[in-house]
Design a protein around this motif. Sequence first.
Motif, short mmCIF file in Angstrom:
data_model
loop_
_atom_site.label_atom_id
_atom_site.label_comp_id
_atom_site.label_asym_id
_atom_site.label_seq_id
_atom_site.Cartn_x
_atom_site.Cartn_y
_atom_site.Cartn_z
N VAL A 283 -19.28 -19.73 0.90
CA VAL A 283 -18.01 -19.04 1.14
C VAL A 283 -16.87 -19.80 0.45
N GLY A 284 -16.89 -21.12 0.58
CA GLY A 284 -15.85 -21.93 -0.05
C GLY A 284 -15.87 -21.79 -1.56
N GLY A 285 -17.06 -21.76 -2.14
CA GLY A 285 -17.17 -21.56 -3.59
C GLY A 285 -16.57 -20.25 -4.03
N ALA A 286 -16.82 -19.20 -3.23
CA ALA A 286 -16.24 -17.89 -3.55
C ALA A 286 -14.71 -17.94 -3.47
N LEU A 287 -14.18 -18.68 -2.49
CA LEU A 287 -12.72 -18.80 -2.36
C LEU A 287 -12.11 -19.56 -3.54
N VAL A 288 -12.79 -20.61 -4.00
CA VAL A 288 -12.29 -21.35 -5.16
C VAL A 288 -12.28 -20.45 -6.38
N LEU A 289 -13.35 -19.69 -6.57
CA LEU A 289 -13.40 -18.74 -7.68
C LEU A 289 -12.25 -17.73 -7.56
N GLY A 290 -12.02 -17.25 -6.33
CA GLY A 290 -10.92 -16.32 -6.11
C GLY A 290 -9.57 -16.94 -6.42
N GLY A 291 -9.39 -18.21 -6.01
CA GLY A 291 -8.14 -18.90 -6.31
C GLY A 291 -7.91 -19.06 -7.80
N ALA A 292 -8.98 -19.39 -8.54
CA ALA A 292 -8.87 -19.52 -9.99
C ALA A 292 -8.52 -18.18 -10.62
#
Length: 319
Positions: A283-292
């Motif tokens: 989930v955190g990885g998906a959020l980082v991708l979303g932030g980028a």
Amino acid sequence: MQASGKYAGLSLALVSAIAFGGSGVAAKPLIEAGLDPLHMVWLRVAGAALVLSPLAWRHRDLVRRKPLLLAGFGLVAVAGVQAFYFASLSRIPVGVALLLEYLGPALLLGWIRFVQRKPVTRSAAAGAAVAVVGLACVVQIWAGLSLDLLGVLLGLAAACCQAFYFVLADQGSDGDDLPDPMGMIAYGMIVGTLVMTAIARPWRMDWGVLGGDAEVGDLMVPAPVLLAWVVLIATVFAYLTGVISVRKLSPQVAGVVACLEAVVATVLAWVLLGEHLATWQIVGGALVLGGAFIAQTSRPAALGVAEPVAALDRDPSKV
């Protein structure tokens, strides 16, 4: 042309994050084989300085033209990040130290807004906030919460150094006296090597580790191969593509994209080293991708002013 320059910068920023993120899966087996972490850092920086030494000679005019920039890049962007991170790591949990270091992009936005007094795009600010939340999930900060004031301060110092990596990489991009990325990185590595030599004391290193093999998952890989990967790919190539991507994008956007490094490191450790990847980390990885993704959607037109720090379509570029 604007879109072309922007997507070229994003591609380079992603490549840089992947290259930086791959350092852990190559360095960790060497550390587990008996190499001290600080010695591993010294080998990384010194090896890069050796590889780039011919380019340092070729761009020796930079010593006369940009002495402070070269010294600052080596002290802060090379030695500072590594030294403060490992110092904080010795006092606080790994996940907390990693999260503190990657507060760099958020600190960078504060520098741009309050020190340089330039506007910060809403998308970059929102992207940085989402990425930080995602990083907290990736490193599972709740699994190792403990407060050591000195450790926290050292982690924040690493974050400041990381933020200035993007600031220094962008220096000169608005004018004609633009320092060549390869020359800038070469001298940065040389300065970083001198600093790390005093800190790491490589004469105490167990050099025998480099003559054997190290375990990567179920494979035994020659130590020189892993070291070559750390030096050539995770350092020389990563810094080069990182510096260029900052110049093609802007420090604030490239900084948020760089948060993907922690995600890449976690995924590669899962795939190659067999380390467990929890649901919250995904989930955190998906959020980082979303932030980028949010950060890179910034548009100068939306602000009604020139893009903060650097235009998205400029030809020169910058981890």
